[in-house]
Design an enzyme around this catalytic site. Sequence first.
Site, PDB file in Angstrom:
ATOM      1  N   SER A 226      65.756 -17.196  41.385  1.00 50.07           N
ATOM      2  CA  SER A 226      66.357 -17.772  40.246  1.00 50.07           C
ATOM      3  C   SER A 226      67.969 -17.204  39.909  1.00 50.07           C
ATOM      4  O   SER A 226      67.870 -16.113  40.152  1.00 50.07           O
ATOM      5  CB  SER A 226      65.423 -17.382  38.872  1.00 50.07           C
ATOM      6  OG  SER A 226      65.425 -16.036  38.742  1.00 50.07           O
ATOM      7  N   CYS A 281      65.397 -25.832  45.606  1.00 47.09           N
ATOM      8  CA  CYS A 281      66.736 -25.699  45.127  1.00 47.09           C
ATOM      9  C   CYS A 281      67.775 -26.622  45.290  1.00 47.09           C
ATOM     10  O   CYS A 281      68.820 -26.857  44.673  1.00 47.09           O
ATOM     11  CB  CYS A 281      67.178 -24.310  45.487  1.00 47.09           C
ATOM     12  SG  CYS A 281      67.961 -24.163  47.061  1.00 47.09           S
ATOM     13  N   GLU A 383      66.732 -25.308  34.671  1.00 47.00           N
ATOM     14  CA  GLU A 383      66.110 -25.820  36.156  1.00 47.00           C
ATOM     15  C   GLU A 383      64.584 -25.905  35.760  1.00 47.00           C
ATOM     16  O   GLU A 383      64.024 -24.886  35.567  1.00 47.00           O
ATOM     17  CB  GLU A 383      66.396 -24.854  37.130  1.00 47.00           C
ATOM     18  CG  GLU A 383      65.814 -25.145  38.493  1.00 47.00           C
ATOM     19  CD  GLU A 383      65.971 -24.267  39.735  1.00 47.00           C
ATOM     20  OE1 GLU A 383      66.371 -24.757  40.873  1.00 47.00           O
ATOM     21  OE2 GLU A 383      66.112 -23.075  39.361  1.00 47.00           O
TER      22      GLU A 383
END
Length: 500
Positions: A226, A281, A383
């Site tokens: 992250s 991702c 996200e």
Amino acid sequence: MRDINHFIDGASFSGTSGRFADVFNPNTGEVQARVQLASVEEMDRAVQSAQNAFEGWSSTNPQRRARVMFEFKRLVEANMNELAELLSSEHGKVVADSKGDIQRGLEVIEFACGIPHALKGEYTWGAGPGIDVYSMRQPLGVVSGITPFNFPAMIPMWMFGVAIAVGNTFILKPSERDPSVPVRLAELMMEAGAPAGVLNVVHGDKAAVDAILTHPQIHAVSFVGSSDIAHYVYQTGAANNKRVQAMGGAKNHGIVLPDADMDQVIKDLAGAAFGSAGERCMALPVVVPVGKKTADELRERMVAEIDTLRVGVSTDAGAHYGPVVTAQHKARVEGWIDQGVKDGAELVVDGRGFTLQGHEKGYFVGPSLFDHVTPEMESYKEEIFGPVLQIVRAASFEEALSLPSKHQYGNGVAIFTQNGRAARDFAARVNVGMVGINVPIPVPVAYHTFGGWKRSAFGDTNQHGMEGVKFWTKVKTVTARWPDSDLEHADSSFVIPTMG
């Protein structure tokens, strides 16, 4: 209860910290194993093993190191089914997707097999009177990688493949959520001929991460995770005089122009948004259709496509995707769907509360679709990392271009069009690190490099390819002169050397 041990100095190592984390089966919600969590002392043990191995490994010629990579590649391919099934059992992605995870990692290993060529330096003959200048790339020493749960094979191989091939020794700290495959890869590396200590796997939590970031004998750290943690890793590692590349989060957009092939767009979007339960991702969680007609058609056809998707257990060959990795992550994804509703977006398809008969305790989330999402919404800014697709409508090409360019993340972006000039203009102007043109997941091939911009990456060097070679090595430049007469011994030592 099965224990997952560290792998240090070429063998399984049962730690003494007394700390463990549960490893779940995402399909059933049951605990299937426990993984050891390292102490600072156990991390140091791995570092000392790597340090002891460094001198011999770094002095091994590149061709012999490449042969180890060739054999490692062969062994991974020979054990592909076992590795994929093991990966799926802890992560939850379907077995076919796990094989893709492993294969994309192997492509970097294939690149590393060519390391004798990639390590060649530069040479200038006659740079000055009787003077030659040449450069060489040398390994850093003990280096480390901290990898995420979503690609437990690919990302470790992206890191250690190049790092080890150039002559470093490696400490891998994988995710404690799915740690078995990284250990198995280390075992195969030893079987391939790498000396003990060249690749060590140490499991852990923040204590292990901090031990890596502060250890004086670890010279470089690569991280994927992250953005908040990536920023922390970058700052802490740099403050401790380490070279750091830290890849963070993403909010990748797919721009759909009116002339796009909508049949292909829908298929690409379904795979990119919902494949691997959105836990990539480089997933495509935001689609930006340009114009109302394009948006209305895309919405209608995407709803129909979602109806055909099959969510199943990871061993179901007919499933499009499986469960998310943990109960906590399931709750987080569903919390973001709640937030999207609160933000005022239209929830067209609701994947909350999805259950699979016979696996009611599994961590399944159904595909979700939002429409009329706007840049001001919190669910757009952050996200989600789950099977959630958001439609953000744009009135023009310029508006569509501005959305990914202004977003805090800049990992990947895609544009769907049959207009070459529009695609070329978009690729040149968009403020994002990786661009796909009619390619929904634009992960570069192994001999190019991977890396985003803005809060998607901290540090100035990308992963794998020649950028990876640069990151895991340091350059030494030699200026050499071999005088052959007393005439060249004139007293000029107090004058700064020039090449005139």
